[in-house]
Design an enzyme around this catalytic site. Structure first.
Site, PDB file in Angstrom:
ATOM      1  N   HIS A   1     -37.361 -11.276  27.903  1.00 19.91           N
ATOM      2  CA  HIS A   1     -36.308 -10.443  28.074  1.00 19.91           C
ATOM      3  C   HIS A   1     -35.146 -10.335  29.109  1.00 19.91           C
ATOM      4  CE1 HIS A   1     -38.341  -8.558  24.659  1.00 19.91           C
ATOM      5  NE2 HIS A   1     -39.606  -9.067  25.076  1.00 19.91           N
TER       6      HIS A   1
ATOM      7  N   ASP B   1     -42.948 -11.928  34.403  1.00 22.87           N
ATOM      8  CA  ASP B   1     -43.383 -11.192  33.387  1.00 22.87           C
ATOM      9  C   ASP B   1     -42.140 -10.782  32.503  1.00 22.87           C
ATOM     10  OD1 ASP B   1     -45.723  -9.411  32.255  1.00 22.87           O
ATOM     11  OD2 ASP B   1     -43.870  -7.771  32.436  1.00 22.87           O
TER      12      ASP B   1
ATOM     13  N   GLU C   1     -43.483 -15.669  31.082  1.00 25.50           N
ATOM     14  CA  GLU C   1     -44.102 -15.300  30.027  1.00 25.50           C
ATOM     15  C   GLU C   1     -42.906 -15.073  28.777  1.00 25.50           C
ATOM     16  OE1 GLU C   1     -46.703 -11.389  29.038  1.00 25.50           O
ATOM     17  OE2 GLU C   1     -44.619 -11.008  29.733  1.00 25.50           O
TER      18      GLU C   1
ATOM     19  N   ASP D   1     -33.847  -1.698  31.607  1.00 22.77           N
ATOM     20  CA  ASP D   1     -33.555  -2.853  31.559  1.00 22.77           C
ATOM     21  C   ASP D   1     -32.602  -3.307  32.988  1.00 22.77           C
ATOM     22  OD1 ASP D   1     -33.415  -5.621  30.640  1.00 22.77           O
ATOM     23  OD2 ASP D   1     -31.111  -5.154  30.437  1.00 22.77           O
TER      24      ASP D   1
END
Length: 325
Positions: A48, A44, A75, A14
């Site tokens: 998150h 993308d 997304e 991440d």
């Protein structure tokens, strides 16, 4: 929220997108692409990253060659509540219409094999069916991920059904529609056509390896239809309560779709003036006269027409070739 925004996604590292350094680095790369002429980006796994970090990165982006801020499509898969929902991310850009694509699959693919669902259900589509706002959605029948999930989404392997769904989406007016072309694959992990050295080949529409659905005659015709009718409101919706629907777009265009296995004759209101119109779906030589079927609209705006199985008929006000009938 912490787990979704900050932790590793399926084992992927991440990035610390909450920091100025990472935001500057990402924006710097995107600005270089904008300088080359890129006008938009698909983000993308935007779910998150989170809204605050997305907004901070976007605020650093330059204007495009057209003098506007770049298009920003995020997304965000459904299933999360509150701040994790696709609707919550519309504050930070358009979102991918993943739930919309699922609803299209249910309408176009389930009937008649399982005798559930049909394109008649598409009379209600968009906000009314629980989707994100049309103005904040990049819509599509399938994309590079969903094309390989035939149980949930339509894909190019669905053939005429896939083409028909794309034609319907372009007519529906929902979202900013994207037409996706793919390559042939046998398993979901297959890579694109490549040379012996591993480099992907150029997309060659004369080769059976590339689908080139964006060049399908009916899809090309409906892109032009879509651009002509613009934001005109839908009217005169017709359904046989099974697999045939038709509607007009506020006096600018009319279209009918048959997702059934047999041809169907319908008598419906088009909302268009009397005359003879060229069916753009089947016009073989667009822009050079009408080289295909014509449709006669009577003095009250009605038409009696047969729509072939897995096919469509469409025309706009500009496709009237005679005001006589």
């Amino acid at each position: 929220k912490l787990q979704v925004f900050k932790c590793n996604l399926v084992g992927l590292e991440d990035l610390r997108t909450e920091t100025d350094k990472v935001q500057d680095t990402l924006a710097g790369y995107l600005n270089k692409l904008i300088g080359y002429g890129v006008s938009g980006f698909r983000v993308d796994a935007a779910k998150h990253i989170g809204q605050d970090d997305l907004d901070a990165i976007y605020s650093r982006l330059h204007k495009t060659k057209d003098g506007v801020k770049p298009y920003w499509a995020l997304e965000v898969f459904g299933g999360g509540p509150g701040i994790l929902s696709p609707e919550a991310f519309t504050r930070s850009g358009d979102v991918l219409g993943l739930d919309a694509a699922k609803q299209m699959q249910a309408a176009f693919k389930s009937y008649p094999a399982a005798h559930i669902g049909s394109i008649a259900t598409l009379e209600v589509f968009g906000r009314g069916s629980g989707l994100t706002s049309s103005k904040k959605t990049m819509s599509f029948v399938t994309n590079h991920d969903t094309d390989r999930n035939p149980g949930e989404y339509l894909g190019h392997k669905d053939g005429a059904t896939f083409i028909l769904a794309n034609e319907w989406l372009l007519a529906s007016g929902y979202g900013s529609p994207q037409v996706y072309s793919s390559f042939e694959w046998d398993t979901r992990d297959d890579s694109p056509p490549a040379k012996d050295n591993g480099l992907i080949t150029d997309a060659d529409c004369t080769s059976k390896q590339w689908t080139c659905d964006h060049r399908d005659h009916g899809i090309v015709a409906m892109v032009k239809w879509h651009n002509y009718v613009g934001n005109a409101k839908r009217a005169n919706f017709y359904t046989d309560d099974a697999n045939v629907i038709a509607f007009s777009k506020d006096g600018k265009g009319w279209a009918a779709f048959n997702n059934g296995t047999e041809a169907k004759q319908i008598h419906v209101q088009t909302g268009l003036p009397k005359g003879t119109y060229c069916d753009v779906i089947h016009d073989k030589d667009p822009g050079k006269g009408c080289d295909g079927p014509t449709v006669v609209v009577n003095s009250t705006g009605f038409v009696t027409i047969t729509v072939a199985a897995k096919d469509a008929v469409a025309f706009t006000r500009a496709d009237r070739i005679s005001n006589l009938n």
